[in-house]
Design a protein around this motif. Structure first.
Motif, mmCIF file in Angstrom:
data_model
loop_
_atom_site.group_PDB
_atom_site.id
_atom_site.type_symbol
_atom_site.label_atom_id
_atom_site.label_comp_id
_atom_site.label_asym_id
_atom_site.label_seq_id
_atom_site.Cartn_x
_atom_site.Cartn_y
_atom_site.Cartn_z
ATOM 1 N N UNK A 252 0.752 -1.270 -0.052
ATOM 2 C CA UNK A 252 0.031 0.063 0.008
ATOM 3 C C UNK A 252 0.896 1.199 -0.057
ATOM 4 N N UNK A 253 0.373 2.386 -0.377
ATOM 5 C CA UNK A 253 0.792 3.565 -0.482
ATOM 6 C C UNK A 253 0.355 4.652 0.534
ATOM 7 N N UNK A 254 -0.624 4.249 1.379
ATOM 8 C CA UNK A 254 -1.037 4.892 2.618
ATOM 9 C C UNK A 254 -1.596 4.131 3.866
ATOM 10 N N UNK A 255 -2.009 4.708 4.612
ATOM 11 C CA UNK A 255 -2.475 3.910 5.876
ATOM 12 C C UNK A 255 -4.019 3.480 5.899
ATOM 13 N N UNK A 256 -4.759 3.891 4.764
ATOM 14 C CA UNK A 256 -6.179 3.578 4.702
ATOM 15 C C UNK A 256 -6.502 2.122 4.651
ATOM 16 N N UNK A 257 -7.523 1.730 5.141
ATOM 17 C CA UNK A 257 -8.100 0.566 5.142
ATOM 18 C C UNK A 257 -8.728 0.433 3.612
ATOM 19 N N UNK A 258 -8.689 -0.788 3.053
ATOM 20 C CA UNK A 258 -9.035 -0.971 1.771
ATOM 21 C C UNK A 258 -10.665 -1.108 1.726
ATOM 22 N N UNK A 259 -11.285 -0.797 0.627
ATOM 23 C CA UNK A 259 -12.586 -0.939 0.661
ATOM 24 C C UNK A 259 -13.065 -2.374 0.530
ATOM 25 N N UNK A 260 -14.391 -2.803 1.115
ATOM 26 C CA UNK A 260 -14.764 -4.154 0.697
ATOM 27 C C UNK A 260 -15.884 -3.973 -0.460
ATOM 28 N N UNK A 261 -16.435 -5.052 -0.793
ATOM 29 C CA UNK A 261 -17.471 -5.057 -1.871
ATOM 30 C C UNK A 261 -18.476 -6.131 -1.504
ATOM 31 N N UNK A 262 -19.799 -5.845 -1.572
ATOM 32 C CA UNK A 262 -20.724 -6.580 -1.221
ATOM 33 C C UNK A 262 -21.404 -7.340 -2.274
ATOM 34 N N UNK A 263 -21.258 -6.436 -3.605
ATOM 35 C CA UNK A 263 -22.135 -6.881 -4.654
ATOM 36 C C UNK A 263 -20.912 -7.720 -5.567
ATOM 37 N N UNK A 264 -21.500 -9.015 -5.784
ATOM 38 C CA UNK A 264 -20.596 -9.934 -6.842
ATOM 39 C C UNK A 264 -19.855 -9.313 -7.875
ATOM 40 N N UNK A 265 -20.896 -8.609 -8.609
ATOM 41 C CA UNK A 265 -20.757 -7.939 -10.165
ATOM 42 C C UNK A 265 -19.495 -6.816 -9.966
ATOM 43 N N UNK A 266 -19.524 -6.387 -8.703
ATOM 44 C CA UNK A 266 -18.555 -5.172 -8.607
ATOM 45 C C UNK A 266 -17.229 -5.459 -7.782
ATOM 46 N N UNK A 267 -16.907 -6.656 -7.751
ATOM 47 C CA UNK A 267 -15.732 -6.999 -7.058
ATOM 48 C C UNK A 267 -14.594 -6.354 -8.180
ATOM 49 N N UNK A 268 -14.513 -6.659 -9.220
ATOM 50 C CA UNK A 268 -13.413 -6.293 -10.187
ATOM 51 C C UNK A 268 -13.240 -4.613 -9.912
ATOM 52 N N UNK A 269 -14.183 -4.014 -10.187
ATOM 53 C CA UNK A 269 -14.243 -2.441 -10.007
ATOM 54 C C UNK A 269 -13.763 -2.084 -8.702
#
Ligand SMILES: *[C@@H]1O[C@H](CO)[C@@H](O)[C@H](O)[C@H]1NC(C)=O
Ligand SMILES: *[C@@H]1O[C@H](CO)[C@@H](O)[C@H](O)[C@H]1NC(C)=O
Ligand SMILES: *[C@@H]1O[C@H](CO)[C@@H](O)[C@H](O)[C@H]1NC(C)=O
Ligand SMILES: *[C@@H]1O[C@H](CO)[C@@H](O)[C@H](O)[C@H]1NC(C)=O
Length: 626
Positions: free
Chosen positions: A148-165
């Motif tokens: 990582x480049x910063x100390x933020x938490x990555x986002x999660x994704x609850x919709x299967x279709x949007x995982x790649x995005x």
């Protein structure tokens, strides 16, 4: 896409664990403060905010947090050039010996009645490496590890279709990742194990993100809480087992059998789009029967390693409680001697860039403890508190207990979410490098890693991390064996405020915030002066760069004395003699790629010229070649 803001939980840590070699991050990245910024960044450590080490850097420049480049790039020729990246991942040769060193605050090891603080405990050591989308047998666990480049938490994704995005957005935002978005997505879909003992905790949901230790389902990085808290876990995971260091070797046979390195782990694989999206349906498909009844496929995964590469299981060294010190009978903290796997021993789906020369990996250490107040291995959900049905959990929150003698009772400090608890730290990403570029005659020679642990500051300022030192500090090797000397440092170890439970400050030599190391030979153990590099005494018999090209002995000495600022003795003479700062301020923070050496027989002493400040701090070492 959904961004969950997890409120900063103040850790009331009681049993932390810190890894000193390789450097455990404790969720740090590049903080200038003594406290880490975000304890939820990549994983749930439950450790004190002050622990951990920043990510390494290959030069004297701080990496640019606004550049989204990350060390996922293929490492280039590492000597005398540099990595095509501005963070530095250590590079360990396959099958080399690497001492994993840690301190654990609640003690571990020994399980006899004559042990005053008897705890049930185990340390679980695992690694995982980037895997290849093209040969990804791990279903949806595709990984591209990022510090990582910063100390933020990555986002999660609850919709299967949007995982790649979401994956792309996490990359673009420079968020670090150890587990994938799909892994956490599955964690939220899979039903939690209802057979587990949860005491009197009220778990607020149905999925694997709710556990006794995490009843509110808080998220840290993309780690799955149930997988985190239980080992061996029943679902497939991307982690590959290295070792279990345990107080009870009677359980070793079980660990070896159940390790996913060799065992199949089952899960309910969605066969319909509805099952991909419906959490309801997923939760209800816990076992084979329910999974198939709901029209899904009961599938399995294993890392598929050979039986000899199943998890190692060894008895833990006894360590004292409330103290982050050395192990019983030893003058060093607890260690596990890891033989780094060969590239061929890694799971078949591992991504090996540059013609099978590398794998990019991360190391995980979990410290798991419980008492004997209930039998942790046999107590299950049948004893979960259920007052309506007359079931009282064997342990309850802050109970007031009858102490006799007509006293009113005394209150015990018990938090059932932490009574039986798992702590964790992980390394930053590192590389495992093939030995195939070494001269043929050396490819089967044993390699020992010689590194530096610690960070800038005095003993109080660095705590619970440690001051600088070489590791191993007193190494004995056999004649002809190879030593891979390599170190890494950060340019941002200022250890400033906020300093949490400790002191701010970075006592040390040279520019504030900077870690710098070098290695120069000394005549004797008591000496605090190095030998000039051009004397006849030279402990290096042969010296190679990590790609196997031989380096002249004099060049090798100059390279190590200047931490790679000068590649050769000629470089040093050709350049303005004042070019290199005398405190190594403008030298690289890491010995990029390191050097591989064979030593003369005998006993050798060496020191670091910058950090050795008798009688405040010492950084010296000893090498014996038998
Ligand atoms: C809980 O343990 C008891 C006794 O050890 C066993 O009979 C029972 O089947 C277990 N229940 C679950 C849900 O695992
Ligand atoms: C920790 O120990 C408990 C037993 O007390 C066990 O159920 C659990 O699987 C262990 N977890 C890890 C990560 O070792
Ligand atoms: C250092 O290593 C040597 C050789 O193995 C050994 O004899 C000596 O006791 C060690 N010293 C310490 C302090 O561990
Ligand atoms: C050596 O360390 C002490 C204590 O941190 C410090 O006061 C002193 O300035 C240091 N010496 C040098 C030359 O840096």
């Amino acid at each position: 896409m959904r961004t969950t803001v997890v409120l900063g939980l103040v850790s009331t840590a009681l049993g932390d664990t810190y890894m000193h070699n390789p450097r455990g991050s404790n969720n740090r990245l590049n903080e200038k403060s003594a406290n880490r910024k975000n304890g939820n960044r990549l994983f749930d450590s439950q450790n004190n905010n002050r622990g951990g080490y920043n990510v390494g850097e290959p030069s004297d420049t701080t990496f640019d947090p606004n550049s989204v480049a990350d060390s996922s790039a293929t490492p280039g020729s590492s000597f005398p050039g540099g990595l095509d990246d501005d963070q530095y991942g250590m590079m360990y040769l396959e099958s080399s010996l690497l001492p994993i060193e840690w301190t654990a605050q609640h003690g571990c090891g020994g399980n006899e009645k004559d042990d005053p603080h008897k705890v049930n405990c185990n340390m679980v050591i695992q690694y995982m490496c980037n895997n290849d989308a093209a040969i990804n047998k791990m279903d949806r666990m595709y990984l591209n590890l990022k510090d990582g480049r910063n100390t933020d938490t990555p986002d999660e994704e609850d919709t299967y279709e949007n995982l790649a995005e979401t994956n792309a957005a996490n990359d673009a935002n420079g968020y670090g990742r150890h587990e994938s978005e799909a892994w956490y997505h599955d964690c939220e879909r899979r039903g939690r194990n209802k057979g587990l003992f949860t005491a009197d905790q009220n778990l607020k949901g149905e999925s694997m993100k709710y556990t006794r230790q995490n009843p509110n389902g808080n998220r840290r990085g993309l780690e799955c809480p149930e997988e985190r808290d239980y080992y061996p876990h029943w679902y497939p995971s991307p982690w590959v087992d290295v070792a279990v260091v345990t107080d009870d070797v009677d359980r070793c046979a079980y660990y070896k059998l159940e390790s996913q390195n060799v065992a199949d782990k089952f899960y309910c694989k969605a066969k319909t789009p509805e099952a991909e999206t419906s959490r309801e349906l997923a939760w209800k498909s816990w076992g084979k029967e329910d999974c198939e009844k709901n029209g899904q496929e009961w599938a399995s995964m294993t890392h598929g390693l050979s039986a000899v590469n199943t998890v190692d299981c060894v008895a833990g060294q006894w360590t004292r409680v409330n103290q982050l010190g050395n192990a019983k009978g030893a003058i060093i903290p607890a260690r596990y001697p890891w033989v780094v796997p060969t590239l061929a021993e890694l799971p078949a789906n591992t991504h090996k860039p540059a013609n099978q020369m590398y794998a990019k990996c991360v190391l995980r250490l979990r410290y798991n403890i419980s008492t004997d107040d209930y039998d942790p291995w046999t107590t299950n959900s049948s004893q979960n508190e259920d007052k309506r049905n007359g079931i009282v959990s064997p342990v309850e929150n802050n109970p007031t207990v009858d102490v006799g003698a007509n006293l009113q009772g005394l209150r015990l400090a018990i938090n059932t979410a932490q009574f039986g608890r798992t702590f964790q730290t992980r390394s930053h990403t590192f590389y495992i490098k093939s030995k195939s570029s070494l001269p043929v005659g050396l490819r089967n020679t044993k390699v020992h890693n010689l590194n530096v642990r610690g960070k800038r500051g005095n003993i109080v300022q660095t705590f619970p991390s440690v001051e600088y030192d070489f590791i191993p500090k007193n190494l004995t090797i056999q004649n002809g064996e190879l030593l891979h000397i390599q170190w890494t440092g950060s340019n941002t170890h200022y250890n400033g405020n906020p300093a949490g439970d400790g002191q701010a400050g970075d006592a040390g030599e040279g520019t504030s915030g900077t870690d710098r190391h070098n290695m120069m030979q000394c005549k004797a153990a008591g000496d605090n002066y190095p030998l000039p590099v051009d004397t006849s005494t030279n402990m290096f018999q042969k010296c190679y760069n990590p790609d196997g090209a031989e380096i002249a002995a004099a060049d090798c000495q100059v390279y190590m004395a200047t931490s790679g600022y000068y590649k050769t003795a000629k470089d040093a003479t050709d350049q303005n003699p004042d070019a290199l700062n005398e405190l190594l301020n403008n030298a690289p923070a890491s010995l990029v790629g390191g050097v591989i050496v064979q030593l003369e027989s005998g006993v050798h002493y060496y020191m670091n010229t910058r950090n050795n400040n008798f009688s405040n701090r010492q950084q010296k070492g000893r090498l014996t070649v038998e």
